[in-house]
Design a protein around this motif. Structure first.
Motif, PDB file in Angstrom:
ATOM      1  N   ILE A  45       3.032   9.005  -1.437  1.00  0.00           N
ATOM      2  CA  ILE A  45       3.007  10.230  -0.637  1.00  0.00           C
ATOM      3  C   ILE A  45       2.194  10.055   0.644  1.00  0.00           C
ATOM      4  N   SER A  46       1.713   8.866   0.898  1.00  0.00           N
ATOM      5  CA  SER A  46       0.847   8.653   2.065  1.00  0.00           C
ATOM      6  C   SER A  46       1.614   8.901   3.364  1.00  0.00           C
ATOM      7  N   THR A  47       0.951   9.555   4.321  1.00  0.00           N
ATOM      8  CA  THR A  47       1.558   9.888   5.613  1.00  0.00           C
ATOM      9  C   THR A  47       0.832   9.224   6.777  1.00  0.00           C
ATOM     10  N   ASP A  48       0.059   8.191   6.514  1.00  0.00           N
ATOM     11  CA  ASP A  48      -0.596   7.470   7.607  1.00  0.00           C
ATOM     12  C   ASP A  48       0.494   6.879   8.507  1.00  0.00           C
TER      13      ASP A  48
ATOM     14  N   VAL B  41       0.838  -1.206   0.000  1.00  0.00           N
ATOM     15  CA  VAL B  41       0.000   0.000   0.000  1.00  0.00           C
ATOM     16  C   VAL B  41       0.866   1.247   0.000  1.00  0.00           C
ATOM     17  N   ALA B  42       1.816   1.327   0.905  1.00  0.00           N
ATOM     18  CA  ALA B  42       2.696   2.492   0.955  1.00  0.00           C
ATOM     19  C   ALA B  42       3.558   2.590  -0.291  1.00  0.00           C
TER      20      ALA B  42
ATOM     21  N   SER C  79       0.472   4.522  10.480  1.00  0.00           N
ATOM     22  CA  SER C  79       0.357   3.079  10.715  1.00  0.00           C
ATOM     23  C   SER C  79       1.062   2.237   9.667  1.00  0.00           C
ATOM     24  N   HIS C  80       1.487   2.833   8.554  1.00  0.00           N
ATOM     25  CA  HIS C  80       2.132   2.021   7.513  1.00  0.00           C
ATOM     26  C   HIS C  80       3.288   1.232   8.101  1.00  0.00           C
ATOM     27  N   PRO C  81       3.433  -0.052   7.739  1.00  0.00           N
ATOM     28  CA  PRO C  81       2.665  -0.810   6.733  1.00  0.00           C
ATOM     29  C   PRO C  81       1.496  -1.611   7.323  1.00  0.00           C
ATOM     30  N   GLN C  82       1.114  -1.318   8.582  1.00  0.00           N
ATOM     31  CA  GLN C  82       0.042  -2.089   9.231  1.00  0.00           C
ATOM     32  C   GLN C  82      -1.326  -1.500   8.859  1.00  0.00           C
ATOM     33  N   VAL C  83      -1.667  -1.560   7.589  1.00  0.00           N
ATOM     34  CA  VAL C  83      -2.928  -0.959   7.126  1.00  0.00           C
ATOM     35  C   VAL C  83      -3.809  -1.983   6.417  1.00  0.00           C
TER      36      VAL C  83
END
Length: 611
Positions: free
Chosen positions: A562-565, A556-557, A567-571
């Protein structure tokens, strides 16, 4: 004489039936996006605009000023102009080929789906069709004799066309070539009456010329350069195939046959119509291989068809009775199918059932629901709360419903893609990349589905750059989320890293899958800035349980770079869900995302079939 009487009665009955049916449909058909923008242009009267000359906007303004703000109020001028097209077709064909042919040509103009359904929408194609028939009729009259009446009609047609669309240049060019190809046409072009008409027609282009000179040729550049790839693409084959459906196969064959045979006929009027219609149709067919293949273009060849229709009755007369009846029958079925499509679009249940199909009427759907929710939100916000639209579509549609043609619009790719950004800037409504909402309350309305999914996160980050971190949104899912709107209550410009709405995806089950009452789910979800705390599973909008969330998914990442969640990579998400005592059949499976900031967002649903 019997044939004339039968043809006249058939035309009159058909004319009345078609007009009544169109009035009924036009009164209920939801507003199309372009109609809303033409309404908005009409509320800012000008000689010309960034996307078009002024006539369509003027007619929209006339419609609502005389008929009120309802759908028929906006559309009645276009319905009236559309009704004139088959009547003029009768006049043209009767004069040149006799009464029976005239009435039959008028009936064909009513049944040809592209011309028969004109006026249902307040679009420039209506005036463009009227201008084409006026010019073609004037051309046939000039071949007989260049006199004041024919010159006036030509001037009128040229003027209407010039005030309607850039595309009318094709009609002018082909008509001029057709006259040059005929001795009678060259004689007409030596007449002072003809050149007086041409001069009047040329004058009508001046508002558009002046607008482009004052705005760095923005409108001309969009119509001729920006919107077209000007490179070969095989989609032109689809363009031709779609024409065979929209013109109906046998009627299209009859028009092409009439063009081929008419080009070598002895009568000047026949050759003129054959050359005019044939060159226009051929030109637009060829253009389909190199021009714009993203926006709607199936209506482009209509002027060519209108020029050929007076020749079609003679072509059909040479066919066998069975084939002739089949041609008329298919034309009638084609018209009924297109009219039926518009009628179906008017029914909310149809729109909802078609949500998972490529035929979903996206530009007709959801605006009434959105307007209702926006008004509900504004009623709970402080007095003086400003409304801010994500793109021109939202600004125009909400403006129409709320009677406000001055809703500001953020910078958006759609504004440029449709050539509307320059006009919005001229009105002072376009808010560019560093827009600050100010200190007061602002309601930002975003259409998540107006952006391709792969670009949605990038759009959310762009919004953060314009207005600051995005607070929890009120989600408006229309037709199972096929149209998805987000409403943000902004209090000035926030500070800090970008907080964005969530994104999600179900890998299994796939859309349309057949599942049991116990179903294994696998997918992912994330929310930039804060992350998610839990994910619920919904069936037909009803929670049926939580899915395990926080599974490791490095892909996913890697995809959403550009994702800033945090939790990555636990999504990742997954697990087995018991759907309960659900009836067999088609249902809608969705997700509800719970953000760590307290936000709750219902994600778009997908259809599944429960055994």
């Amino acid at each position: 004489m019997l044939d004339v009487r039968r043809s006249r009665l058939a035309f009159l009955a058909l004319f009345a039936a078609v007009l009544l049916a169109k009035l009924l449909v036009a009164a209920r058909l939801p507003l199309f996006v372009d109609e809303a923008f033409y309404w908005q242009e009409g509320q800012h009267l000008a000689a010309a605009y960034s996307d078009l000359p002024g006539l369509t906007a003027w007619l929209a303004r006339l419609g609502v000023e005389v008929g009120g703000g309802g759908l028929l109020g906006l559309r009645w001028p276009f319905l009236l102009m559309a009704a004139a097209v088959p009547l003029l077709m009768v006049v043209l064909a009767k004069r040149e080929f006799g009464a029976a042919v005239g009435w039959q040509a008028g009936s064909l103009a009513l049944l040809l789906p592209l011309s028969g359904t004109l006026g249902l929408l307040a679009l420039p194609d209506v005036a463009l069709a009227l201008a084409t028939v006026l010019c073609v009729d004037a051309g046939t009259r000039l071949l007989r004799r260049a006199e004041a009446g024919a010159a006036f009609e030509l001037a009128l047609g040229l003027g209407i066309g010039a005030l309607t669309h850039y595309r009318f240049v094709a009609v002018i060019g082909v008509g001029f070539v057709a006259l040059l190809l005929l001795p009678e046409g060259r004689r007409a072009l030596r007449s002072a009456w003809t050149w007086a008409a041409i001069t009047c027609g040329a004058t009508a282009w001046m508002p558009l010329v002046v607008w482009n000179l004052a705005n760095a040729d923005a409108g001309l550049r969009f119509q001729l350069v920006d919107r077209h790839p000007w490179a070969f693409h095989a989609d032109g084959l689809w363009f031709v195939a779609i024409q065979a459906l929209l013109a109906t196969p046998l009627l299209l064959a009859a028009m092409l046959t009439a063009s081929r045979r008419g080009a070598a006929a002895s009568r000047p009027a026949v050759r003129y119509l054959a050359w005019s219609g044939g060159l226009l149709v051929l030109g637009f067919f060829l253009l389909g291989f190199v021009a714009d293949n993203e926006r709607v273009s199936f209506h482009w060849p209509l002027p060519g068809y209108l020029a050929l229709l007076p020749l079609v009755p003679a072509t059909l007369a040479a066919w066998s009775p069975t084939l002739r009846r089949l041609a008329w029958g298919l034309a009638g079925l084609g018209f009924a199918a297109v009219l039926g499509y518009y009628a179906s679009v008017s029914v909310p249940a149809f729109r909802a059932r078609s949500a998972d199909t490529k035929w979903y009427p996206e530009n007709f759907a959801g605006w009434d629901v959105l307007a209702r929710v926006v008004q509900e939100e504004l009623a709970t916000l402080p007095a003086g709360t400003r409304l801010l639209a994500d793109n021109f579509k939202i600004g125009a549609e909400l403006g129409y419903v709320m009677g406000d043609p001055a809703i500001p619009v953020l910078d958006h790719p759609l504004n440029h893609h449709h050539g509307r950004a320059p006009q919005l800037r001229l009105w002072g409504l376009h808010r560019d990349a560093q827009y600050a909402p100010g200190d007061g309350s602002t309601l930002l309305v975003v259409a998540a589905t107006d952006v391709p999914y792969r670009q949605l996160l990038e759009r959310y980050h762009a919004l953060c750059g314009m207005v600051g971190p995005l607070p929890a949104a009120r989600v408006v899912n229309v037709d199972h989320g096929r149209r998805r709107f987000l409403l943000f209550r902004l209090q000035g410009r926030g500070a800090g890293p970008c907080t964005a709405p969530g994104l999600a995806w179900l890998d299994t089950p796939e859309a349309g899958a057949v599942i049991g009452r116990h179903v294994d789910l696998k997918g992912w979800a994330f929310k930039d800035g804060v992350g998610l705390s839990r994910v619920e599973v919904l069936l037909d909008g009803r929670p049926v349980g939580d899915v395990e969330y926080g599974l490791r998914d490095t892909g996913v990442a890697a995809y959403w770079k550009i994702s800033t969640d945090p939790s990555h990579p636990q999504v990742g998400l997954g697990g087995n869900i018991d759907l309960g005592a659900v009836a067999p059949g088609r249902h809608w499976l969705g997700l509800r995302l719970h953000g760590r900031d307290g936000s709750v967002e219902d994600w778009a649903e997908q259809p599944v079939h429960v055994r």
